[in-house]
Design a protein around this motif. Structure first.
Motif, PDB file in Angstrom:
ATOM      1  N   TYR A  28       0.821  -1.207   0.000  1.00 54.86           N
ATOM      2  CA  TYR A  28       0.000   0.000   0.000  1.00 54.86           C
ATOM      3  C   TYR A  28       0.857   1.261   0.000  1.00 54.86           C
ATOM      4  O   TYR A  28       0.637   2.175  -0.803  1.00 54.86           O
ATOM      5  CB  TYR A  28      -0.959   0.031   1.196  1.00 54.86           C
ATOM      6  N   ARG A  29       1.831   1.325   0.896  1.00 55.19           N
ATOM      7  CA  ARG A  29       2.611   2.557   1.041  1.00 55.19           C
ATOM      8  C   ARG A  29       3.403   2.882  -0.220  1.00 55.19           C
ATOM      9  O   ARG A  29       3.525   4.033  -0.619  1.00 55.19           O
ATOM     10  CB  ARG A  29       3.602   2.446   2.204  1.00 55.19           C
ATOM     11  N   GLY A  32       0.442   1.712  -3.714  1.00 56.99           N
ATOM     12  CA  GLY A  32      -0.970   2.064  -3.729  1.00 56.99           C
ATOM     13  C   GLY A  32      -1.880   0.879  -3.928  1.00 56.99           C
ATOM     14  O   GLY A  32      -3.000   1.015  -4.443  1.00 56.99           O
ATOM     15  N   GLU A  34      -4.213  -1.904  -2.350  1.00 56.03           N
ATOM     16  CA  GLU A  34      -4.972  -2.326  -1.182  1.00 56.03           C
ATOM     17  C   GLU A  34      -5.343  -3.791  -1.336  1.00 56.03           C
ATOM     18  O   GLU A  34      -5.984  -4.168  -2.319  1.00 56.03           O
ATOM     19  CB  GLU A  34      -6.242  -1.488  -1.032  1.00 56.03           C
ATOM     20  N   ARG A 148      -4.635   5.892   5.635  1.00 56.65           N
ATOM     21  CA  ARG A 148      -4.191   5.696   4.258  1.00 56.65           C
ATOM     22  C   ARG A 148      -2.901   6.445   3.944  1.00 56.65           C
ATOM     23  O   ARG A 148      -2.463   6.472   2.793  1.00 56.65           O
ATOM     24  CB  ARG A 148      -5.286   6.160   3.285  1.00 56.65           C
ATOM     25  N   THR A 149      -2.297   7.034   4.950  1.00 53.87           N
ATOM     26  CA  THR A 149      -1.091   7.821   4.736  1.00 53.87           C
ATOM     27  C   THR A 149      -0.003   7.001   4.053  1.00 53.87           C
ATOM     28  O   THR A 149       0.280   5.877   4.445  1.00 53.87           O
ATOM     29  CB  THR A 149      -0.556   8.356   6.081  1.00 53.87           C
ATOM     30  N   ASN A 153      -0.723   7.673  -1.520  1.00 54.42           N
ATOM     31  CA  ASN A 153      -2.052   8.123  -1.126  1.00 54.42           C
ATOM     32  C   ASN A 153      -2.500   9.322  -1.953  1.00 54.42           C
ATOM     33  O   ASN A 153      -1.749  10.271  -2.144  1.00 54.42           O
ATOM     34  CB  ASN A 153      -2.047   8.495   0.365  1.00 54.42           C
ATOM     35  N   LYS A 154      -3.742   9.282  -2.435  1.00 52.55           N
ATOM     36  CA  LYS A 154      -4.249  10.353  -3.290  1.00 52.55           C
ATOM     37  C   LYS A 154      -5.163  11.330  -2.554  1.00 52.55           C
ATOM     38  O   LYS A 154      -5.435  12.411  -3.041  1.00 52.55           O
ATOM     39  CB  LYS A 154      -5.007   9.751  -4.486  1.00 52.55           C
ATOM     40  N   ARG A 156      -5.302  13.542   0.541  1.00 55.71           N
ATOM     41  CA  ARG A 156      -4.378  14.054   1.549  1.00 55.71           C
ATOM     42  C   ARG A 156      -5.059  15.058   2.470  1.00 55.71           C
ATOM     43  O   ARG A 156      -5.441  16.152   2.036  1.00 55.71           O
ATOM     44  CB  ARG A 156      -3.159  14.680   0.871  1.00 55.71           C
TER      45      ARG A 156
END
Length: 477
Positions: A28-29, A32, A34, A148-149, A153-154, A156
């Protein structure tokens, strides 16, 4: 199986879940991606939550998915150049093991199944989000955005806007984010930067801005631009009021977390988010109750047709009621919320028609506020156009919750012991209590639980993503 074997089996599952966690985090980090198991998100999941997610697979396919069967898929996924998507390794693993007996072809299988996401162009710029108001919904939205940081991440979270604060206000706001009597402690670290008037949560720098009106803020002073302003105050509900936000430099769109007045679109994510266009600059995410009942009503109407119906909401008390008896402008709401059931109005039944026009004029509604702080229930009584039975209706709703496009909005339980506190933290818009279903001929009554705070906040995030064009590819289709 002996007692020792049970313990050994548990230990193996626990260790496998622990081994998954760093891979899931990096996916994820850094990319992106999930990862889910039959719709259950594994982002920031604990080892126990990963194990539970695997156990739930039996509900979907009638058989277990063992962690040792899914772990090779997480490993294979981490080796692929997959970007900006949701990947359901539960579905991929179950489909694979139906036709294979070893791990030798997993990597090639994954490369084929996820081809659309490999080297997927990551050309969508991150978007700034401002929370205008920091009450129950505002703080839960903050938690959801902060979890979601990451570099990919889109959405913010850049700032929160509050009314003029007194000395010590910043620390108190941080404390309310840090601790919650209903939803528990914040999962991470919350710090206060007094010098710069900011809160730092899990590395997310959140500017705290004080203002008394939506048009008083110059967001560009804080390097915030083209921002989505999420209004959680409930004070402004029409175009004139919400339009004030757009007079502030740096703001471009507004989302209201309450039912809107006038021609503003009321969106229930999962049902009518397709109605949002690029030209829509002010949108409403409707109410928690409208979000809870609309997906269920759509499912029932699609199969049986609804002649008419009534929705009775058993709703937890909210902050607009009095803690003890005191003056209130609204009828009955001045009486002590923790001590009374309070009959009040709800516009949720009529509001359904804004998301589901085919039900316009077919529903009535009322509400009873009860002495619980969170989790509510909608009792939906319907006259249908076609006959059904309790078993048939439940089977259809179960399949809807597990397999349909509404699977992220509707959950289903067949527990005979579930009570309201068990649903705190549910990410679904509504949860069908199948044990309470009543159906005979063309008459049906459904009982739908919903976390009117957290489940609703999850729906709001979906609307935010849609407004900003941040749709995510989900695989397998």
């Amino acid at each position: 199986m002996s007692a020792d074997k049970h313990l050994q089996s548990w230990q193996e599952r626990f260790e496998m879940a622990e081994a998954m966690q760093p891979l899931l985090g990096k996916l994820y980090r850094n990319q992106g991606v999930e990862v889910m198991i039959y719709g259950k998100p594994l982002l920031n999941a604990s080892t126990i939550e990963i194990i539970k997610a695997h156990r739930l697979v039996r509900r979907h396919v009638g058989e277990k998915l063992r962690l040792r069967e899914s772990f090779p898929f997480v490993q294979a996924l981490s080796k692929l150049a997959v970007k900006q998507c949701r990947v359901d390794i539960g579905k991929l693993a179950v489909n694979y093991w139906r036709d294979h007996t070893d791990v030798s072809e997993i990597e090639s299988y994954m490369a084929k199944e996820l081809a659309d996401a490999i080297d997927h162009a990551d050309d969508v710029a991150p978007r700034d989000v401002v929370l205008y108001g920091f009450g129950r919904i505002g703080r839960l939205l903050a938690r959801l955005l902060i979890e979601r940081t990451g570099r990919s991440n889109k959405l913010r979270l850049r700032a929160i806007v509050l009314r003029g604060g007194k000395k010590g206000d910043l620390e108190k706001r941080a404390s309310l984010l840090r601790r919650d009597s209903v939803h528990g402690p914040f999962n991470g670290s919350v710090e206060v930067d007094e010098d710069n008037n900011a809160i730092i949560a899990n590395g997310t720098y959140i500017q705290v801005i004080y203002a008394n009106s939506p048009d008083e803020v110059d967001y560009t002073k804080y390097d915030i631009s083209d921002a989505l302003i999420v209004d959680n105050t409930g004070i402004w509900k029409d175009e004139a009021g919400l339009g004030l936000h757009l007079k502030s430099p740096g703001a471009s769109k507004v989302l209201l977390t309450a039912p809107a007045k006038g021609a503003i679109k009321n969106i229930v994510y999962g049902v009518n988010e397709g109605d949002i266009t690029a030209e829509d600059i002010i949108v409403s995410a409707a109410s928690c109750t409208t979000n809870a009942i609309t997906p269920v009503l759509k499912a029932v109407n699609d199969k049986y047709g609804i002649e008419n119906g009534h929705v009775e909401t058993i709703h937890s008390y909210t902050n607009d009621q009095n803690l003890i008896d005191n003056y209130h402008t609204a009828d009955r709401r001045g009486r002590s919320a923790p001590l009374n059931m309070v009959i009040t109005e709800t516009g949720a039944a009529k509001a359904v028609a804004k998301a589901l026009p085919e039900l316009a004029g077919k529903l009535t509604g009322n509400a009873i506020r009860v002495p619980t702080p969170n989790v509510s229930m909608a009792i939906i009584s319907m006259n249908l156009n076609a006959e059904t039975s309790k078993d048939e209706l439940n089977e259809y709703l179960k399949d809807t919750a597990l397999q349909s496009p509404l699977q992220n909005q509707i959950d289903y339980t067949d527990s005979t012991e579930i009570v309201s506190s068990d649903l705190v933290g549910s990410r679904y818009a509504g949860v069908i209590d199948s044990q309470a279903t009543i159906a005979e001929g063309k008459r049906a009554i459904l009982y739908v639980w919903y976390d009117n705070e957290f489940g609703y906040s999850c729906q709001v995030v979906g609307v935010m993503q849609t407004m900003l064009g941040l749709t995510t590819l989900s695989l397998p289709a």
